[in-house]
Design an enzyme around this catalytic site. Structure first.
Site, mmCIF file in Angstrom:
data_model
loop_
_atom_site.group_PDB
_atom_site.id
_atom_site.type_symbol
_atom_site.label_atom_id
_atom_site.label_comp_id
_atom_site.label_asym_id
_atom_site.label_seq_id
_atom_site.Cartn_x
_atom_site.Cartn_y
_atom_site.Cartn_z
ATOM 1 N N ASP A 171 -3.170 -10.430 -2.664
ATOM 2 C CA ASP A 171 -3.788 -9.981 -1.406
ATOM 3 C C ASP A 171 -5.228 -9.544 -1.676
ATOM 4 O O ASP A 171 -5.556 -9.165 -2.804
ATOM 5 C CB ASP A 171 -2.969 -8.806 -0.857
ATOM 6 C CG ASP A 171 -3.400 -8.376 0.531
ATOM 7 O OD1 ASP A 171 -2.776 -8.835 1.501
ATOM 8 O OD2 ASP A 171 -4.360 -7.581 0.643
ATOM 9 N N HIS A 181 -6.561 -6.888 -0.802
ATOM 10 C CA HIS A 181 -6.614 -5.441 -1.053
ATOM 11 C C HIS A 181 -5.787 -5.040 -2.265
ATOM 12 O O HIS A 181 -4.758 -5.659 -2.546
ATOM 13 C CB HIS A 181 -6.117 -4.689 0.182
ATOM 14 C CG HIS A 181 -6.869 -5.039 1.429
ATOM 15 N ND1 HIS A 181 -6.436 -6.009 2.307
ATOM 16 C CD2 HIS A 181 -8.048 -4.567 1.913
ATOM 17 C CE1 HIS A 181 -7.305 -6.113 3.306
ATOM 18 N NE2 HIS A 181 -8.303 -5.256 3.087
ATOM 19 N N ASP A 225 -5.668 -12.607 3.381
ATOM 20 C CA ASP A 225 -6.922 -11.971 3.789
ATOM 21 C C ASP A 225 -8.036 -12.229 2.764
ATOM 22 O O ASP A 225 -9.145 -11.716 2.901
ATOM 23 C CB ASP A 225 -6.736 -10.474 4.095
ATOM 24 C CG ASP A 225 -5.780 -9.796 3.143
ATOM 25 O OD1 ASP A 225 -5.477 -10.378 2.085
ATOM 26 O OD2 ASP A 225 -5.337 -8.665 3.456
ATOM 27 N N HIS A 240 0.800 -1.242 0.000
ATOM 28 C CA HIS A 240 0.000 0.000 0.000
ATOM 29 C C HIS A 240 0.826 1.283 0.000
ATOM 30 O O HIS A 240 0.362 2.316 -0.484
ATOM 31 C CB HIS A 240 -0.927 0.044 1.211
ATOM 32 C CG HIS A 240 -2.034 -0.959 1.176
ATOM 33 N ND1 HIS A 240 -2.933 -1.029 0.130
ATOM 34 C CD2 HIS A 240 -2.391 -1.940 2.047
ATOM 35 C CE1 HIS A 240 -3.789 -2.010 0.373
ATOM 36 N NE2 HIS A 240 -3.482 -2.587 1.515
HETATM 37 C C1 OKS Z 1 -9.168 -0.449 9.100
HETATM 38 C C2 OKS Z 1 -8.603 -1.490 8.196
HETATM 39 C C3 OKS Z 1 -7.687 -0.931 7.173
HETATM 40 C C4 OKS Z 1 -7.393 -1.933 6.113
HETATM 41 C C5 OKS Z 1 -5.935 -2.133 5.906
HETATM 42 C C6 OKS Z 1 -5.658 -3.196 4.885
HETATM 43 C C7 OKS Z 1 -4.396 -3.910 5.202
HETATM 44 C C8 OKS Z 1 -4.115 -5.015 4.247
HETATM 45 N N1 OKS Z 1 -8.300 0.020 10.068
HETATM 46 N N2 OKS Z 1 -3.656 -4.710 3.027
HETATM 47 O O1 OKS Z 1 -3.336 -5.644 2.145
HETATM 48 O O2 OKS Z 1 -4.249 -6.181 4.529
HETATM 49 ZN ZN ZN Z 2 -4.671 -7.051 2.534
#
Ligand code: OKS
Ligand code: ZN
Length: 393
Positions: free
Chosen positions: A242, A244, A332, A188
């Protein structure tokens, strides 16, 4: 100061919390991304005893190398902010020793000032170098961030061909694939902003490392991959599995014709402002046009729907003829994950690993861990993925 007092009054209402916290909905909660994730995975790998597990402790020299490669990947002012902000806040009494720095106000679009400068006040600056309230910086953060980044560097170095192919060092001694248990994750963060639990983009760092240390093209030989020897410019394919969208990795390589970024992720999920199927790179006739592929999937997606997208992803990567494969591997996507919405089961990861490696057998590959928050199922899911991957090698 009165600001400090106000924050103290508010904080007293929250009660006792662990060092790393994040905002989730209206609540500050203990951070989901924690050392327990890696501990659980390591335990499972040890129990299975089928893998060559190496603990890599970065020496001072390694750390220097990693920091200088990180400076070729992120802006230096961003990196020194991440390294120093905790102590700077601490010295001003803005954060307690056991707490973490979280931003208050973010860099915002501004008609009068397209490129806002870092605020002078260190309190305000936290929001200049971040894009969310899930990516706190505590006393020991920098240590973990560098250790994680160092794994990205080491994974890349393990894949490098011998610098002197005419001597005795045998190319066959190099692993074909390496898995790095990175934490914190990386996909990210951009060149100048932390977010989504990410501070240094470990995948980008692996690419920087491979570029930096690769011997000149004419001196290398890679019988399994004729493209390696014939091109002087290395090409990289990033496959982001992932849940996300890896907005940071996408952004860092969006205009780079030699890096293909492909991602399968939850549609309209975190980080919300990127990941659309229409983000395909700069418009033609730019050389980087078409070197970005987003494959969003709606909430509830089954593994069958997922494999449909995966086939598309693998086809494009095959056509790209990369020299190296980098995988952003997140768990995830698991049906029980608190941050995911797909319907993928433990046994599906074996199929996933096999499908990826079967399609991309020839590529030296670095697999870097990203997300995945069901701690007591992480080891099982990862071993399943590895079994499938290794079965295809
Ligand atoms: C709320 C959740 C934020 C999401 C973060 C995502 C992290 C992740 N605090 N990215 O691949 O797993
Ligand atoms: Zn993620």
């Amino acid at each position: 100061s009165s600001r400090k007092k106000k924050i103290e009054q508010l904080q007293a209402q929250i009660g006792q919390l662990q060092a790393q916290v994040e905002l989730l909905g209206s609540k500050l909660i203990p951070a989901l991304e924690s050392p327990a994730r890696i501990k659980a995975i390591i335990q499972s790998i040890k129990d299975s005893s089928k893998h060559d597990l190496r603990t890599i402790t970065a020496s001072d020299e390694d750390q220097t190398t990693t920091v200088s490669l990180a400076k070729a990947t992120h802006s230096t002012d961003y990196l020194s902010h991440v390294q120093n902000v905790f102590k700077q806040w601490r010295d001003k009494g803005l954060v307690e020793q056991h707490e973490s720095v979280l931003p208050e106000c973010f860099r915002l679009q501004n008609i009068a000032n397209a490129k806002p400068k870092p605020p002078k006040d260190i309190f305000a600056r936290a929001g200049y170098y971040a894009f969310d309230m899930s990516t706190g910086i505590s006393q020991n953060s920098w240590k973990s961030i560098i250790a994680s980044a160092n794994l990205g560097v080491q994974a890349a170095q393990l894949l490098l061909p011998s610098p002197t192919p005419d001597t005795t060092t045998d190319d066959d001694e190099r692993p074909k694939s390496v898995l790095a248990l990175c934490r914190p994750p990386g996909h990210h963060c951009t060149g100048t902003q932390a977010g989504g639990y990410c501070y240094i983009n470990n995948i980008a760092l692996s690419i920087t490392t491979l570029r930096h240390f690769s011997p000149p093209a004419k001196k290398t030989r890679r019988p399994s991959n004729p493209h390696f020897a014939s091109t002087s410019t290395l090409k990289f394919a990033v496959l982001d599995l992932d849940f996300h969208h890896g907005n940071g990795t996408q952004e860092m390589f969006y205009t780079d014709p030699n890096v293909l970024y492909v991602s399968i992720h939850g549609e309209d999920e975190f980080p919300y402002y990127t990941g659309g199927a229409d983000e395909t790179g700069p418009p033609a006739p730019d050389a980087a046009s078409g070197t970005n592929l987003n494959l969003p999937l709606a909430a509830g997606a089954t593994f069958e729907a997922y494999t449909g997208k995966l086939k598309e992803a693998l086809q494009l990567i095959q056509n790209f003829k990369a020299d190296y494969l980098l995988v952003s591997l997140g768990f995830d996507t698991f049906h029980l994950d608190p941050l995911g919405k797909f319907d993928i089961k433990s046994e599906d990861y074996e199929v996933m690993g096999r499908q990826v490696r079967t399609a991309l057998k020839d590529l030296p590959a670095a697999i870097l861990l990203e997300g995945g928050y069901v701690i007591d199922r992480l080891g099982e899911n990862l071993l399943n993925f590895l079994r499938g991957w290794e079965g295809a090698e």
